[in-house]
Design a protein around this motif. Structure first.
Motif, short mmCIF file in Angstrom:
data_model
loop_
_atom_site.label_atom_id
_atom_site.label_comp_id
_atom_site.label_asym_id
_atom_site.label_seq_id
_atom_site.Cartn_x
_atom_site.Cartn_y
_atom_site.Cartn_z
N ALA A 241 -35.07 -34.11 33.69
CA ALA A 241 -33.68 -33.93 34.09
C ALA A 241 -33.15 -35.16 34.81
O ALA A 241 -32.03 -35.63 34.55
CB ALA A 241 -33.54 -32.69 34.96
N ASN A 242 -33.94 -35.70 35.73
CA ASN A 242 -33.52 -36.91 36.45
C ASN A 242 -33.27 -38.06 35.48
O ASN A 242 -32.27 -38.78 35.59
CB ASN A 242 -34.58 -37.33 37.46
CG ASN A 242 -34.53 -36.55 38.77
OD1 ASN A 242 -35.08 -36.99 39.76
ND2 ASN A 242 -33.90 -35.40 38.77
N ALA A 243 -34.19 -38.24 34.53
CA ALA A 243 -34.07 -39.36 33.59
C ALA A 243 -32.80 -39.26 32.76
O ALA A 243 -32.08 -40.26 32.59
CB ALA A 243 -35.30 -39.39 32.68
N LEU A 244 -32.49 -38.08 32.26
CA LEU A 244 -31.28 -37.93 31.44
C LEU A 244 -30.02 -38.13 32.27
O LEU A 244 -29.01 -38.66 31.78
CB LEU A 244 -31.27 -36.57 30.76
CG LEU A 244 -32.31 -36.41 29.64
CD1 LEU A 244 -32.38 -34.96 29.16
CD2 LEU A 244 -32.02 -37.34 28.47
N GLN A 245 -30.06 -37.74 33.54
CA GLN A 245 -28.87 -37.90 34.39
C GLN A 245 -28.63 -39.35 34.79
O GLN A 245 -27.54 -39.67 35.29
CB GLN A 245 -29.00 -37.01 35.63
CG GLN A 245 -28.84 -35.54 35.31
CD GLN A 245 -29.03 -34.68 36.54
OE1 GLN A 245 -28.08 -34.37 37.26
NE2 GLN A 245 -30.27 -34.28 36.79
N THR A 246 -29.60 -40.23 34.57
CA THR A 246 -29.35 -41.64 34.89
C THR A 246 -28.25 -42.23 34.01
O THR A 246 -27.67 -43.27 34.38
CB THR A 246 -30.62 -42.51 34.74
OG1 THR A 246 -31.06 -42.52 33.38
CG2 THR A 246 -31.73 -42.02 35.65
N PHE A 247 -27.93 -41.58 32.88
CA PHE A 247 -26.86 -42.12 32.03
C PHE A 247 -25.51 -42.12 32.74
O PHE A 247 -24.59 -42.82 32.31
CB PHE A 247 -26.79 -41.34 30.71
CG PHE A 247 -27.78 -41.81 29.69
CD1 PHE A 247 -27.58 -42.97 28.97
CD2 PHE A 247 -28.95 -41.08 29.47
CE1 PHE A 247 -28.49 -43.41 28.04
CE2 PHE A 247 -29.88 -41.51 28.54
CZ PHE A 247 -29.66 -42.68 27.82
N ASP A 248 -25.37 -41.40 33.82
CA ASP A 248 -24.14 -41.44 34.61
C ASP A 248 -24.10 -42.64 35.56
O ASP A 248 -23.08 -42.84 36.24
CB ASP A 248 -24.00 -40.16 35.45
CG ASP A 248 -23.54 -38.97 34.63
OD1 ASP A 248 -22.83 -39.17 33.63
OD2 ASP A 248 -23.92 -37.83 34.99
N HIS A 249 -25.19 -43.41 35.63
CA HIS A 249 -25.28 -44.45 36.67
C HIS A 249 -25.71 -45.81 36.13
O HIS A 249 -26.08 -46.69 36.92
CB HIS A 249 -26.27 -43.99 37.75
CG HIS A 249 -25.89 -42.70 38.40
ND1 HIS A 249 -25.02 -42.61 39.46
CD2 HIS A 249 -26.26 -41.42 38.11
CE1 HIS A 249 -24.86 -41.34 39.80
NE2 HIS A 249 -25.60 -40.59 39.00
#
Length: 342
Positions: A241-249
């Motif tokens: 989940a953390n890895a996929l959310q890095t696309f926002d940053h």
């Protein structure tokens, strides 16, 4: 669903690939297809499935594509069964790399750790050379690339590594991983590729990870090495989940993010806990030191929330899994290695 027992592999992989609200929100904002390079490792299949499940919920007709050599055909078939498109490709083959479909979003998971000693050149080719051809091929994409907390080296237990700390890698594996980061940084700067470098410490589930290594030794009556006396872990589903959310940053140069759990676990205490759960006495070797491979993931907690699964829950799940004869991957982490040799 009974949260106290993970019934079987299907139940496990379903939990590991369930998208969080944060992942759903990220995927709703993400435009275009997503390709996962090096999808066939320990973590890639459930990350790709999480992305696929999130894409199905938010809609938009997005493709999720997994790329690997797929030496295990069953792994490829399982991904296809869950809606992930697959492509067989040796990423070091630049002709094969050039034929991969365009995708605006790339998760880079290719790399090598175990078996480095004696095969250092292969490790450097995969970890430090390959990012260059990948960045040239996907120069118009956005890239979230996996790295490792090993680039920091051992630190005092009281002072886990932060993203602002200077790397101090020990051993060829860690040095090659810093090389990987430097290549992504170079091409992010020169080709203006928005990127993130995900410094992961010890993703864990029922079939592999530091907790599994310790639990198996306790169960089997083998001594526990205390040479590296502390460690971090994170539930693989939370790491996905953390890895996929890095696309926002993503940023240029690459954005750095530590990904691990909040607990600093002590090897001796963890082994003794497993001893109580298995009803076994525990033997130890070596002497504890005041240094370990540890990361501070405060930035990830502020942005993505704290992990949903605690270390205590993982310990209880793993003890139950192993006591029932649940399968493991047979891939020890060698977390006790203090010389950087894997």
């Amino acid at each position: 669903m009974n949260q106290d027992v993970i019934r079987d592999v299907e139940d496990l992989e379903n939990r590991l690939s369930t998208p969080t609200e944060g992942v759903l929100e990220t995927m709703a904002r993400l435009e275009g297809d997503l390709i996962v390079l090096g999808v066939a490792g320990k973590m890639g299949p459930t990350l790709a499935r999480m992305a696929r499940r999130a894409a199905d919920v938010v809609g938009g007709g997005r493709r999720v594509i997994g790329v690997a050599r797929f030496t295990d055909a069953a792994s490829e078939e399982r991904l296809q069964a869950h809606g992930v498109e697959t492509i067989r490709c040796d990423l070091l083959d630049e002709d094969g790399l050039s034929r991969l479909p365009d995708a605006p979003n790339v998760v880079y998971m290719a790399g090598r750790k175990f078996g480095t000693t004696g095969q250092e050149a292969v490790t450097w080719a995969l970890n430090a050379y390959l990012p260059g051809p990948v960045c040239r091929r996907f120069r118009d994409s956005r890239i979230a690339a996996f790295s490792t907390g090993n680039v920091y080296g051992l630190v005092p237990v009281a002072s886990p590594s932060r993203e602002s700390d200077a790397p101090a890698p020990a051993g060829e594996y860690a040095m090659s991983c810093l090389g990987r980061e430097r290549m992504f940084e170079h091409f992010s700067r020169t080709l203006s590729i928005p990127s993130a470098l995900i410094r992961l410490n010890y993703a864990t589930e029922m079939r592999y990870g530091v907790l599994v290594d310790i639990a198996q030794k306790v169960r089997d009556g083998l001594p526990i090495d205390l040479s590296v006396g502390s460690f971090n872990v994170i539930w693989q589903g939370d790491a996905n989940a953390n890895a996929l959310q890095t696309f926002d940053h993503l940023a240029t140069p690459p954005w750095l993010i530590n990904v691990t759990g909040p607990e600093i676990l002590n090897v001796r205490e963890t082994a003794e806990t497993f001893g109580r759960l298995f009803g076994r006495s525990v033997a130890f070797t070596g002497a504890e030191t005041e240094q370990a491979l540890l990361s501070d993931s405060g930035q990830a907690f502020r942005l993505f929330g704290r992990p949903q699964i605690s270390a205590d829950q993982m310990i209880r799940w793993i003890a139950d899994w192993l006591a029932r004869g649940g399968p493991t991957l047979g891939k020890p982490t060698h977390f006790e290695a203090s010389d950087g040799k894997f």
